[in-house]
Design a protein around this motif. Sequence first.
Motif, PDB file in Angstrom:
ATOM      1  N   SER A 107     -26.303 -58.872 -83.236  1.00 26.66           N
ATOM      2  CA  SER A 107     -24.959 -58.003 -82.819  1.00 26.66           C
ATOM      3  C   SER A 107     -26.055 -57.026 -83.013  1.00 26.66           C
ATOM      4  O   SER A 107     -26.700 -56.159 -83.719  1.00 26.66           O
ATOM      5  CB  SER A 107     -24.633 -58.352 -84.404  1.00 26.66           C
ATOM      6  OG  SER A 107     -24.766 -57.464 -85.724  1.00 26.66           O
ATOM      7  N   LEU A 137     -26.608 -56.876 -71.260  1.00 26.13           N
ATOM      8  CA  LEU A 137     -26.860 -58.243 -71.273  1.00 26.13           C
ATOM      9  C   LEU A 137     -28.193 -58.597 -70.345  1.00 26.13           C
ATOM     10  O   LEU A 137     -28.746 -59.626 -70.997  1.00 26.13           O
ATOM     11  CB  LEU A 137     -26.500 -58.485 -69.517  1.00 26.13           C
ATOM     12  CG  LEU A 137     -26.510 -60.244 -68.685  1.00 26.13           C
ATOM     13  CD1 LEU A 137     -25.925 -61.500 -69.416  1.00 26.13           C
ATOM     14  CD2 LEU A 137     -26.189 -60.016 -67.516  1.00 26.13           C
ATOM     15  N   PHE A 140     -29.977 -58.497 -73.693  1.00 29.80           N
ATOM     16  CA  PHE A 140     -29.803 -59.861 -74.596  1.00 29.80           C
ATOM     17  C   PHE A 140     -30.697 -61.226 -73.832  1.00 29.80           C
ATOM     18  O   PHE A 140     -31.394 -62.106 -74.893  1.00 29.80           O
ATOM     19  CB  PHE A 140     -28.280 -60.364 -74.451  1.00 29.80           C
ATOM     20  CG  PHE A 140     -28.576 -61.506 -74.612  1.00 29.80           C
ATOM     21  CD1 PHE A 140     -28.094 -61.975 -76.555  1.00 29.80           C
ATOM     22  CD2 PHE A 140     -27.679 -62.962 -73.949  1.00 29.80           C
ATOM     23  CE1 PHE A 140     -27.697 -63.157 -77.158  1.00 29.80           C
ATOM     24  CE2 PHE A 140     -26.737 -63.963 -74.546  1.00 29.80           C
ATOM     25  CZ  PHE A 140     -27.626 -63.969 -75.910  1.00 29.80           C
ATOM     26  N   ALA A 170     -17.948 -61.579 -71.591  1.00 30.85           N
ATOM     27  CA  ALA A 170     -17.994 -62.473 -71.827  1.00 30.85           C
ATOM     28  C   ALA A 170     -18.611 -63.347 -70.708  1.00 30.85           C
ATOM     29  O   ALA A 170     -18.397 -63.376 -69.743  1.00 30.85           O
ATOM     30  CB  ALA A 170     -17.350 -63.350 -72.820  1.00 30.85           C
ATOM     31  N   TRP A 171     -20.276 -63.833 -71.191  1.00 32.05           N
ATOM     32  CA  TRP A 171     -21.703 -64.587 -70.276  1.00 32.05           C
ATOM     33  C   TRP A 171     -21.296 -65.552 -70.776  1.00 32.05           C
ATOM     34  O   TRP A 171     -21.605 -65.688 -72.378  1.00 32.05           O
ATOM     35  CB  TRP A 171     -22.271 -63.557 -69.517  1.00 32.05           C
ATOM     36  CG  TRP A 171     -22.528 -62.689 -69.137  1.00 32.05           C
ATOM     37  CD1 TRP A 171     -22.185 -62.110 -67.860  1.00 32.05           C
ATOM     38  CD2 TRP A 171     -22.099 -61.347 -69.375  1.00 32.05           C
ATOM     39  NE1 TRP A 171     -21.608 -61.331 -67.426  1.00 32.05           N
ATOM     40  CE2 TRP A 171     -21.501 -60.487 -68.583  1.00 32.05           C
ATOM     41  CE3 TRP A 171     -21.553 -60.584 -70.856  1.00 32.05           C
ATOM     42  CZ2 TRP A 171     -20.913 -58.916 -68.940  1.00 32.05           C
ATOM     43  CZ3 TRP A 171     -21.157 -59.081 -71.466  1.00 32.05           C
ATOM     44  CH2 TRP A 171     -21.346 -58.281 -70.114  1.00 32.05           C
ATOM     45  N   ARG A 172     -22.000 -66.809 -70.281  1.00 28.66           N
ATOM     46  CA  ARG A 172     -22.485 -68.135 -70.433  1.00 28.66           C
ATOM     47  C   ARG A 172     -23.886 -68.025 -69.885  1.00 28.66           C
ATOM     48  O   ARG A 172     -23.640 -67.712 -68.512  1.00 28.66           O
ATOM     49  CB  ARG A 172     -22.262 -69.536 -70.593  1.00 28.66           C
ATOM     50  CG  ARG A 172     -22.255 -70.078 -70.986  1.00 28.66           C
ATOM     51  CD  ARG A 172     -20.945 -71.701 -70.960  1.00 28.66           C
ATOM     52  NE  ARG A 172     -20.954 -72.096 -69.052  1.00 28.66           N
ATOM     53  CZ  ARG A 172     -21.626 -72.522 -68.912  1.00 28.66           C
ATOM     54  NH1 ARG A 172     -22.385 -73.723 -69.181  1.00 28.66           N
ATOM     55  NH2 ARG A 172     -20.839 -73.306 -67.835  1.00 28.66           N
ATOM     56  N   ALA A 201     -26.536 -70.319 -74.201  1.00 28.73           N
ATOM     57  CA  ALA A 201     -26.369 -69.241 -75.183  1.00 28.73           C
ATOM     58  C   ALA A 201     -24.811 -67.823 -74.288  1.00 28.73           C
ATOM     59  O   ALA A 201     -24.267 -68.601 -73.099  1.00 28.73           O
ATOM     60  CB  ALA A 201     -27.078 -67.857 -74.505  1.00 28.73           C
ATOM     61  N   ARG A 202     -24.033 -67.609 -75.885  1.00 28.76           N
ATOM     62  CA  ARG A 202     -22.983 -66.743 -75.126  1.00 28.76           C
ATOM     63  C   ARG A 202     -23.076 -65.001 -75.528  1.00 28.76           C
ATOM     64  O   ARG A 202     -23.858 -65.105 -76.807  1.00 28.76           O
ATOM     65  CB  ARG A 202     -22.126 -66.972 -75.246  1.00 28.76           C
ATOM     66  CG  ARG A 202     -21.676 -68.716 -74.669  1.00 28.76           C
ATOM     67  CD  ARG A 202     -20.037 -69.307 -75.169  1.00 28.76           C
ATOM     68  NE  ARG A 202     -19.985 -69.475 -76.434  1.00 28.76           N
ATOM     69  CZ  ARG A 202     -20.781 -70.476 -76.800  1.00 28.76           C
ATOM     70  NH1 ARG A 202     -20.737 -71.144 -75.759  1.00 28.76           N
ATOM     71  NH2 ARG A 202     -20.035 -71.523 -78.395  1.00 28.76           N
ATOM     72  N   LEU A 203     -22.599 -63.984 -74.657  1.00 29.14           N
ATOM     73  CA  LEU A 203     -22.579 -62.968 -74.617  1.00 29.14           C
ATOM     74  C   LEU A 203     -21.300 -62.432 -74.742  1.00 29.14           C
ATOM     75  O   LEU A 203     -21.111 -62.858 -73.929  1.00 29.14           O
ATOM     76  CB  LEU A 203     -24.064 -62.390 -74.336  1.00 29.14           C
ATOM     77  CG  LEU A 203     -24.185 -60.911 -74.198  1.00 29.14           C
ATOM     78  CD1 LEU A 203     -24.662 -60.648 -75.435  1.00 29.14           C
ATOM     79  CD2 LEU A 203     -24.492 -60.226 -72.579  1.00 29.14           C
ATOM     80  N   GLY A 204     -21.081 -61.781 -75.617  1.00 29.82           N
ATOM     81  CA  GLY A 204     -19.877 -60.733 -75.359  1.00 29.82           C
ATOM     82  C   GLY A 204     -19.911 -59.486 -75.697  1.00 29.82           C
ATOM     83  O   GLY A 204     -20.723 -58.965 -76.534  1.00 29.82           O
ATOM     84  N   GLY A 216     -24.022 -62.096 -79.412  1.00 36.76           N
ATOM     85  CA  GLY A 216     -24.505 -63.270 -78.625  1.00 36.76           C
ATOM     86  C   GLY A 216     -25.400 -64.080 -79.924  1.00 36.76           C
ATOM     87  O   GLY A 216     -26.076 -63.514 -80.702  1.00 36.76           O
ATOM     88  N   LEU A 269     -19.708 -64.298 -82.826  1.00 36.83           N
ATOM     89  CA  LEU A 269     -19.603 -63.535 -81.584  1.00 36.83           C
ATOM     90  C   LEU A 269     -18.039 -62.777 -81.965  1.00 36.83           C
ATOM     91  O   LEU A 269     -18.365 -61.651 -82.101  1.00 36.83           O
ATOM     92  CB  LEU A 269     -19.365 -64.128 -80.962  1.00 36.83           C
ATOM     93  CG  LEU A 269     -19.705 -63.954 -79.018  1.00 36.83           C
ATOM     94  CD1 LEU A 269     -20.503 -64.640 -77.964  1.00 36.83           C
ATOM     95  CD2 LEU A 269     -18.166 -63.230 -78.801  1.00 36.83           C
TER      96      LEU A 269
END
Length: 273
Positions: A107, A137, A140, A170-172, A201-204, A216, A269
């Motif tokens: 975070s 991104l 990350f 958001a990404w996967r 993995a996931r990111l916001g 993420g 997240l």
Amino acid sequence: MTDERAERTDGVTRRRFLAGGASAAAVGLAGCLGTRDGPVPAPTVTSDRIDDGWRLLEESESTVFEEAFGPVTVRAIEHTRAYEYVSVADALSGTFDAGGSPVVFFSTRIDLRPAIDTLPGGVGRDRLMGEVETAALDAFRGQLRSSGIEGIEVVEEGTTTVETGHTATAWRLTGEFAFEGELPLPDGSTTTIDETAEIEARLGVWHDGTDVLVAGGAYPTEPLSDAIDEALPDAIDAETVLDATTDEETAAALSTEPETFDEEIDALLVSVE
């Protein structure tokens, strides 16, 4: 995490934000409602899950960049916290003497000084959000690589709503975590494990009205024991080996189903403030 590894993570994270964010566009994103004095507050994970099974690996605060834009000198500062899932990290370290972990969470809070509404030219955050998202991104990806996850690819992009009601991009992503070492067998011999586990993995990334928040995490898409099973001779399976050569907690950690981690990452997240 060793000091050397923490230094690598710091360096990668800082370079990634510099690469994507050291432009006037990225500057316009990081903060908007007044200039904050003193340290940047740490991002807060409000979910109780963070205190039950997760370990804080590293906490860092740094100036991402400091540049003059017209009459104004702008500083972008980030505060990051990195966590690992304790049982999995300890199981891999104890069984294979492996570094890194495939179950991690990050975070970050990014603060801009002075705030966006004082920048020359009336730069607005909405039209520049893509610049900061790209930088986040990229950062990350660097954080995942520092945890031992390689071959990272974005497979999906969308939006999600976090608990504060803000909309996050958001990404996967997918990747691979490699682990290797000598695994003891029940007969007293050892076998070499050199396998990879598939990772999701996931990111916001979102703006909360004051700062940009980034959160993420990542986890294996199958129990790690399945990857171990692939490396064992046909006459023996991972469950038998782990039950005979490790303690109950280690065997359980390496056999954890991905749905458990998926639920953890989802809850953490959206809870970052």
